[in-house]
Design a protein around this motif. Structure first.
Motif, mmCIF file in Angstrom:
data_model
loop_
_atom_site.group_PDB
_atom_site.id
_atom_site.type_symbol
_atom_site.label_atom_id
_atom_site.label_comp_id
_atom_site.label_asym_id
_atom_site.label_seq_id
_atom_site.Cartn_x
_atom_site.Cartn_y
_atom_site.Cartn_z
ATOM 1 N N ALA A 26 0.820 -1.215 0.000
ATOM 2 C CA ALA A 26 0.000 0.000 0.000
ATOM 3 C C ALA A 26 0.854 1.265 0.000
ATOM 4 O O ALA A 26 0.362 2.351 -0.313
ATOM 5 C CB ALA A 26 -0.944 0.002 1.193
ATOM 6 N N LEU A 47 -5.190 4.106 -4.736
ATOM 7 C CA LEU A 47 -5.513 2.691 -4.564
ATOM 8 C C LEU A 47 -6.988 2.550 -4.211
ATOM 9 O O LEU A 47 -7.511 3.272 -3.361
ATOM 10 C CB LEU A 47 -4.642 2.082 -3.472
ATOM 11 C CG LEU A 47 -3.129 2.190 -3.694
ATOM 12 C CD1 LEU A 47 -2.377 1.567 -2.543
ATOM 13 C CD2 LEU A 47 -2.720 1.559 -5.014
ATOM 14 N N SER A 49 -8.790 -0.973 -4.133
ATOM 15 C CA SER A 49 -8.967 -2.175 -3.320
ATOM 16 C C SER A 49 -7.852 -3.163 -3.602
ATOM 17 O O SER A 49 -7.329 -3.231 -4.714
ATOM 18 C CB SER A 49 -10.334 -2.816 -3.583
ATOM 19 O OG SER A 49 -10.463 -3.166 -4.934
ATOM 20 N N ALA A 50 -7.502 -3.923 -2.579
ATOM 21 C CA ALA A 50 -6.445 -4.921 -2.707
ATOM 22 C C ALA A 50 -7.028 -6.212 -3.260
ATOM 23 O O ALA A 50 -8.079 -6.673 -2.826
ATOM 24 C CB ALA A 50 -5.798 -5.180 -1.352
ATOM 25 N N TRP A 55 -3.208 -4.361 -6.808
ATOM 26 C CA TRP A 55 -4.223 -3.397 -6.373
ATOM 27 C C TRP A 55 -5.055 -2.979 -7.570
ATOM 28 O O TRP A 55 -4.533 -2.850 -8.676
ATOM 29 C CB TRP A 55 -3.552 -2.130 -5.831
ATOM 30 C CG TRP A 55 -2.979 -2.268 -4.473
ATOM 31 C CD1 TRP A 55 -1.693 -2.617 -4.156
ATOM 32 C CD2 TRP A 55 -3.644 -2.042 -3.240
ATOM 33 N NE1 TRP A 55 -1.538 -2.627 -2.802
ATOM 34 C CE2 TRP A 55 -2.720 -2.276 -2.216
ATOM 35 C CE3 TRP A 55 -4.949 -1.677 -2.903
ATOM 36 C CZ2 TRP A 55 -3.052 -2.158 -0.870
ATOM 37 C CZ3 TRP A 55 -5.273 -1.553 -1.562
ATOM 38 C CH2 TRP A 55 -4.334 -1.794 -0.568
#
Length: 193
Positions: A26, A47, A49-50, A55
């Motif tokens: 992140a 960013l 969402s992971a 990402w």
């Protein structure tokens, strides 16, 4: 230094799949703006969402799939001085190793680090030897006991067989194959007359 790569697109609204190479994935957004390898284009990423290995991210100014597709494969870089210092004496940025001289424990020169690779079995230093060939050296504490970035050197305890030129028998086979190919070519030329 390369901190990530745009590896794909997602949907029709310009989201990209962003692979982060930072220790904390992140953290890549904290280095905005990011640059392409030439330093001519900059990108600000947000960013979203992971996912498992990447990402989903929005790139400022990219609002549709076509624009996102144009970014596929772009490597994202930051200037070295924007990265935090390493915390441990045995922790290095790959870029800091490139260009270091490699020497034996007795101080005699071996070559220069030109790249660091990882083919899945651990880090390997690619070392350019004086005779213009390279060798791959496993980057382990046993073989590379000293990394002195400030001093511009690496001490490597390498065996002679690792540094030896290609096998003499292999060289003889290559020469014999070349001679046979030349003879075959000459014979074919003779038959053509």
């Amino acid at each position: 230094m390369c901190v990530g790569q745009i590896v794909g697109v997602h949907g029709v609204r310009g989201l990209v799949k962003l692979k982060s190479f930072t220790e904390d994935p992140a953290a890549i957004a904290g280095y905005n703006p990011l640059m392409d390898p030439t330093g001519t284009r900059s990108f600000t990423v947000e960013l979203q969402s992971a996912m498992k290995d990447y990402w989903l991210a929005r790139v400022q100014g990219v609002s549709d799939r076509t624009a996102a597709e144009a970014l596929r494969g772009v490597l994202l870089h930051v200037d070295r001085d924007r990265l935090p210092p390493t915390e441990d004496e045995e922790e290095f940025y790959h870029a800091d190793l490139i260009g270091l001289s490699v020497e034996r424990p007795d101080g005699s020169g071996i070559g220069t680090v030109i790249a660091l690779h990882n083919f899945g079995g651990g880090d390997m230093l690619e070392v350019n030897l004086p005779e213009r060939r390279t060798v791959m050296v496993p980057f382990t504490k046993a073989l590379v006991p000293v990394v002195d970035v400030a001093g511009g050197r690496i001490v490597a305890d390498l065996t002679d067989d690792l540094l030896a030129p290609p096998d003499a028998a292999e060289q003889a086979r290559e020469k014999a194959a070349e001679a046979a190919a030349e003879r075959a070519g000459s014979a074919a030329d003779g038959e053509a007359e």
